[in-house]
Design a protein around this motif. Structure first.
Motif, mmCIF file in Angstrom:
data_model
loop_
_atom_site.group_PDB
_atom_site.id
_atom_site.type_symbol
_atom_site.label_atom_id
_atom_site.label_comp_id
_atom_site.label_asym_id
_atom_site.label_seq_id
_atom_site.Cartn_x
_atom_site.Cartn_y
_atom_site.Cartn_z
ATOM 1 N N LYS A 47 22.443 51.853 60.416
ATOM 2 C CA LYS A 47 22.861 51.651 61.750
ATOM 3 C C LYS A 47 23.559 53.015 62.169
ATOM 4 O O LYS A 47 24.357 53.517 61.602
ATOM 5 C CB LYS A 47 23.769 50.352 61.935
ATOM 6 C CG LYS A 47 23.082 49.034 61.606
ATOM 7 C CD LYS A 47 24.208 47.930 61.395
ATOM 8 C CE LYS A 47 23.358 46.708 61.341
ATOM 9 N NZ LYS A 47 22.636 46.574 59.954
ATOM 10 N N ARG A 48 23.034 53.241 63.478
ATOM 11 C CA ARG A 48 23.844 54.533 64.094
ATOM 12 C C ARG A 48 24.254 54.005 65.509
ATOM 13 O O ARG A 48 23.390 53.490 66.246
ATOM 14 C CB ARG A 48 22.805 55.892 64.050
ATOM 15 C CG ARG A 48 22.549 56.115 62.939
ATOM 16 C CD ARG A 48 21.450 57.459 62.938
ATOM 17 N NE ARG A 48 21.205 57.750 61.613
ATOM 18 C CZ ARG A 48 20.356 57.454 60.682
ATOM 19 N NH1 ARG A 48 19.609 56.189 61.088
ATOM 20 N NH2 ARG A 48 20.238 57.786 59.600
ATOM 21 N N HIS A 49 25.222 54.615 66.021
ATOM 22 C CA HIS A 49 25.645 54.563 67.481
ATOM 23 C C HIS A 49 26.341 56.013 67.902
ATOM 24 O O HIS A 49 26.740 56.596 67.132
ATOM 25 C CB HIS A 49 26.962 53.636 67.574
ATOM 26 C CG HIS A 49 27.455 53.366 69.068
ATOM 27 N ND1 HIS A 49 26.851 52.672 69.888
ATOM 28 C CD2 HIS A 49 28.514 53.830 69.489
ATOM 29 C CE1 HIS A 49 27.621 53.012 70.966
ATOM 30 N NE2 HIS A 49 28.746 53.880 70.686
ATOM 31 N N GLU A 77 20.675 62.273 65.635
ATOM 32 C CA GLU A 77 21.659 62.981 64.649
ATOM 33 C C GLU A 77 21.350 64.189 64.559
ATOM 34 O O GLU A 77 22.357 65.089 64.228
ATOM 35 C CB GLU A 77 21.956 62.103 63.573
ATOM 36 C CG GLU A 77 20.651 61.966 62.772
ATOM 37 C CD GLU A 77 20.913 61.357 61.416
ATOM 38 O OE1 GLU A 77 20.168 61.273 60.306
ATOM 39 O OE2 GLU A 77 21.887 60.645 61.322
ATOM 40 N N LEU A 84 28.814 63.481 63.425
ATOM 41 C CA LEU A 84 29.286 62.280 62.633
ATOM 42 C C LEU A 84 30.875 62.216 63.260
ATOM 43 O O LEU A 84 31.512 63.201 62.480
ATOM 44 C CB LEU A 84 28.898 62.158 61.296
ATOM 45 C CG LEU A 84 29.477 60.880 60.854
ATOM 46 C CD1 LEU A 84 28.659 59.756 61.299
ATOM 47 C CD2 LEU A 84 29.087 60.976 59.209
ATOM 48 N N THR A 87 32.797 56.151 60.414
ATOM 49 C CA THR A 87 31.962 55.227 59.931
ATOM 50 C C THR A 87 32.630 53.923 60.111
ATOM 51 O O THR A 87 34.010 53.747 59.574
ATOM 52 C CB THR A 87 31.526 55.443 58.356
ATOM 53 O OG1 THR A 87 31.026 56.529 58.487
ATOM 54 C CG2 THR A 87 30.813 54.143 58.094
ATOM 55 N N LEU A 179 27.271 54.066 61.624
ATOM 56 C CA LEU A 179 27.720 55.770 61.710
ATOM 57 C C LEU A 179 27.860 55.860 63.321
ATOM 58 O O LEU A 179 27.039 55.621 64.189
ATOM 59 C CB LEU A 179 26.515 56.333 61.053
ATOM 60 C CG LEU A 179 26.288 56.393 59.578
ATOM 61 C CD1 LEU A 179 25.145 57.346 59.065
ATOM 62 C CD2 LEU A 179 27.234 56.413 58.731
ATOM 63 N N TYR A 181 28.448 58.532 66.007
ATOM 64 C CA TYR A 181 28.164 59.791 66.310
ATOM 65 C C TYR A 181 28.809 60.243 67.660
ATOM 66 O O TYR A 181 28.574 59.551 68.560
ATOM 67 C CB TYR A 181 26.765 60.525 66.474
ATOM 68 C CG TYR A 181 26.281 60.293 64.907
ATOM 69 C CD1 TYR A 181 26.120 61.493 64.035
ATOM 70 C CD2 TYR A 181 25.794 59.176 64.400
ATOM 71 C CE1 TYR A 181 25.635 61.494 62.964
ATOM 72 C CE2 TYR A 181 24.969 59.050 63.147
ATOM 73 C CZ TYR A 181 24.866 60.149 62.222
ATOM 74 O OH TYR A 181 24.419 60.276 61.232
#
Length: 751
Positions: A47-49, A77, A84, A87, A179, A181
């Motif tokens: 999962k990334r935001h 990313e 980054l 978290t 994560l 960013y």
């Protein structure tokens, strides 16, 4: 249920969107695939935001949407500058998170078995902990605190140590992470009143910035709100009648730390409907303006209007007086409520301005601007083949083009206008001053004439630097002093000369359909010279046919070329059936449909199809360039002109040495061609298979509109009986044991 979203046509009447003609339809688009919205993201289960950063804007500010100032929220990313930041873990106990956390929300136990006589079993609850559980599907994540137990049970037999541990799968709570960013502010500046300001004014990109959907906008460009998400696909495609909050256009933070006495106003123009969307006004399909109170972290409604009938753009001025909004991090946003299954319920927004020392009647805008984009400076067409242009360059150029300039000022302005053109491969820059504005032009649209291949310009494209294909950068210029906005003073087009003819401007506002099996669509082209036709390019839009109608992809047609419609003379018809296909890498992307073999064409031809079922296929329809007299269709009786004003997004493609589409894979022609002896046939016909097809198979016979006439086994040698078939054209498919087509051909039956 929501109203019917399709113009179903049932009789015969005059031209226009509300015109009536048997069997043809116009309906709103259902998708506008966005290149930036569909950028491929990493799909690795992580999962990334991406948290976008913005530069705070200062008043005064404005945006007339002549350029796109929205932030494209498609970061990855690996992009330059993306870092980054931190978290976020889903589970936390006593301020600590570890990767392997697993818990149950029901009690788990340690079971102790004493094998004495009689045996004694004791269940002791395992120790519980208080767990912070975060929802990682939203940002910032929300959280709650629950009681949890270890995700295992322990069985301890005192006679057989050590204890046995049994893990529970799946556990109620499993550790996960997000994560986060940071994406740095977008670069670039926007000149406003000759002052450089940050380019990005809007922190989201739900709306569609365009110049072809509205009717007579204040300037050349609007922000269109509809039922499509930022990806260009519906918010809720599956539910045709779903309705709710749709697009947002949210400003970046704005320093509005001023006293209410500074008389701060936000103004904008709006229009409902336009050339796109549907035609049915509904109160619930509304447009809203909301203000953000930073200290309260709350949005408040400041203005709203229900869906209204088609009308000229209206200007609205909204004062900002409440202290809750007069803060350093003020924001405003526009939101629409719409049907969420397609490009319905359109609103067009233009010329947003926020400033101090304004009043309730401050409607003056010291600006002149082009109104609508131009697509071509050629005669009749928007594009023609390079080789044909070279045969007669002068006759290919338009004598003149007529463009419109709007004076937004309440006073007369002296406006000089002209154009420039240059071959992108190199060559001289052509530059012309074509006129000055007439008197009494305050707050009005000015019609301007630009001579092309006529006195005094006599301009023809210079292709000396090009071979087989040329692209010319053409710009229309308007100049007035003073003028607060330089971006809408230039209207630009790229004139392509390559390997196809086109009437359309490349932008679909609606979808055109025929809804009968056997219907024919024929599009007239008067060719400049003889050529070799190899394909037809078409833009189909995946319109959401109203249930229970089948999806457009289930449509089927035979690509057809005519040399005459009365009497009807077919020069070529493909053996193979085609269906609508869609490119997903951007808006208005054409798909190429090759002819089974290239054919020589000259004079007048008609390109199109014979439809083999009743599925509405929704060919792109350009409502800005009217070529109604070139569009013919037949659902019964003879061919007739369409009742709709516009152009089909359908283009004949010629054989050429250089093809801009060369990188696109050609369609595989697939099955082997069948030969029939005799052809035309009367009672019996033998089938020959040049491809060497052997073994048992079956033959399927389809009539000219795709209906199956018969389907029977074939042993490779026996003749086929055609005595029961009526006179006409048939397509025969040879099928293998799996039902796949391995051979095909056209047979004429004549008794």
């Amino acid at each position: 249920m929501k109203h019917l979203r399709t113009l179903t046509i049932i009789g015969a009447c005059c031209a226009g969107l509300g015109a009536i003609a048997q069997g043809e339809l116009l309906q709103p688009l259902s998708a506008r695939p966005s290149h930036h919205g569909s950028r491929v993201k990493i799909d690795d289960g992580v999962k990334r935001h991406f948290e976008y950063q913005f530069i705070t804007q200062q008043v005064p500010l404005m945006d007339d949407f002549s350029i796109d100032r929205t932030r494209k929220r498609n970061a990855t990313e690996t992009d330059a500058g993306v870092t980054l930041d931190h978290t976020v873990y889903r589970l936390e106990v006593d301020g600590s998170s570890t990767p392997g956390m697993r818990y149950m929300t029901d009690t788990t136990f340690r079971t102790v078995i004493d094998a004495s006589d009689p045996p004694v079993t004791t269940r002791i609850p395992l120790p519980s902990v208080m767990i912070t559980v975060r929802d990682l599907s939203v940002y910032p994540p929300t959280s709650s605190v629950v009681e949890g137990w270890p995700a295992y049970n322990i069985r301890d037999s005192l006679t057989a140590p050590p204890p046995d541990t049994t893990f529970i799968d799946p556990p109620s709570l499993v550790q996960d992470s997000l994560l986060v960013y940071l994406v740095p502010p977008a670069e670039g500046t926007y000149m406003m009143n000759n002052v450089a300001t940050p380019l990005v004014l809007w922190q989201d990109d739900d709306v569609y910035i365009n110049g072809t959907y509205p009717v007579d906008p204040p300037t050349i460009g609007v922000a269109t709100f509809d039922g499509l998400a930022r990806t260009g696909y519906p918010y809720d495609f599956a539910n045709y009648t779903s309705h709710g909050r749709a697009d947002r256009l949210t400003s970046v933070p704005i320093d509005l730390d001023y006293p209410a006495s500074d008389s701060i106003y936000l103004s904008f123009f709006y229009q409902a409907k336009g050339l796109s969307g549907d035609t049915f006004p509904q109160v619930i399909d509304s447009l809203l303006l909301e203000f953000y109170a930073p200290d309260e972290q709350t949005w408040y409604k400041a203005w709203a209007i229900p869906y209204v009938d088609q009308a000229p753009f209206q200007q609205v001025l909204v004062p900002i007086t409440q202290s809750r909004f007069l803060k350093p991090d003020f924001q405003f946003r526009f939101v629409n409520y719409a049907t969420l299954s397609g490009s319905f319920d359109h609103w067009h927004l233009d010329y947003v301005r926020l400033g101090r020392q304004r009043s309730y009647n401050d409607v003056r805008i010291v600006d002149v601007a082009w109104v609508m984009p131009e697509a071509s400076v050629l005669q009749t067409y928007t594009s023609i083949p390079f080789d044909q242009f070279q045969v007669a360059p002068g006759s290919a150029m338009a004598l003149q083009v007529n463009e419109r300039i709007r004076n937004l000022d309440i006073n007369d302005r002296l406006i000089e206008y002209g154009m420039t053109a240059v071959n992108e491969d190199g060559g001289p820059l052509a530059s012309f001053v074509n006129g000055v504005s007439p008197n009494n032009n305050a707050a009005s649209i000015i019609n301007t004439t630009h001579p092309i291949n006529s006195a005094p310009n006599f301009f023809v494209f210079d292709n000396a630097a090009s071979t087989d294909v040329a692209f010319h950068d053409v710009r229309f210029l308007a100049e007035a002093t003073p003028d607060i906005n330089q971006y809408n003073d230039t209207m630009r087009l790229t004139q392509e000369l390559s390997n196809y003819y086109a009437y359309d401007d490349g932008s679909a506002e609606m979808g055109y359909s025929l809804n009968q099996a056997g219907a024919k669509l024929a599009y007239r082209f008067d060719l400049i010279g003889a050529d070799s036709l190899r394909a037809i390019r078409m833009y189909f839009n995946p319109v959401a046919n109203q249930p229970p109608d089948p999806a457009p992809t289930q449509g089927s047609f035979l690509l057809t070329i005519w040399t005459s419609l009365s009497p009807e003379v077919i020069q070529h018809q493909n053996f193979s059936f085609s269906s609508p296909e869609y490119r997903l890498d951007g808006i208005d992307k054409f798909v190429e449909y090759p002819l089974d073999s290239a054919i020589r064409v000259e004079g007048t031809i008609y390109i199109g199809w014979v439809q083999t079922n009743a599925v509405k296929m929704n060919l792109g329809f350009d409502r800005n360039r009217n070529n109604r007299t070139k569009i013919h269709y037949q659902t019964s009786g003879s061919f007739q002109n369409t009742s709709f004003s516009g152009s089909l997004m359908m283009r004949p493609v010629m054989v050429s040495e250089v093809d801009p589409w060369a990188s696109i894979d050609e369609t595989d022609h697939g099955p082997t061609d069948l030969l029939f002896i005799p052809n035309p046939a009367s009672d019996l016909v033998r089938i020959l298979t040049p491809g060497g097809i052997t073994g048992r198979s079956s033959v399927r016979c389809l009539d000219a509109v795709g209906r199956e006439v018969f389907h029977e086994n074939w042993n490779g040698t026996a003749p086929m009986n055609t005595a029961s078939l009526t006179n006409g054209l048939y397509v025969l498919h040879l099928l293998d044991d799996d039902g796949d087509v391995i051979g095909q051909g056209r047979l004429v039956v004549q008794h």
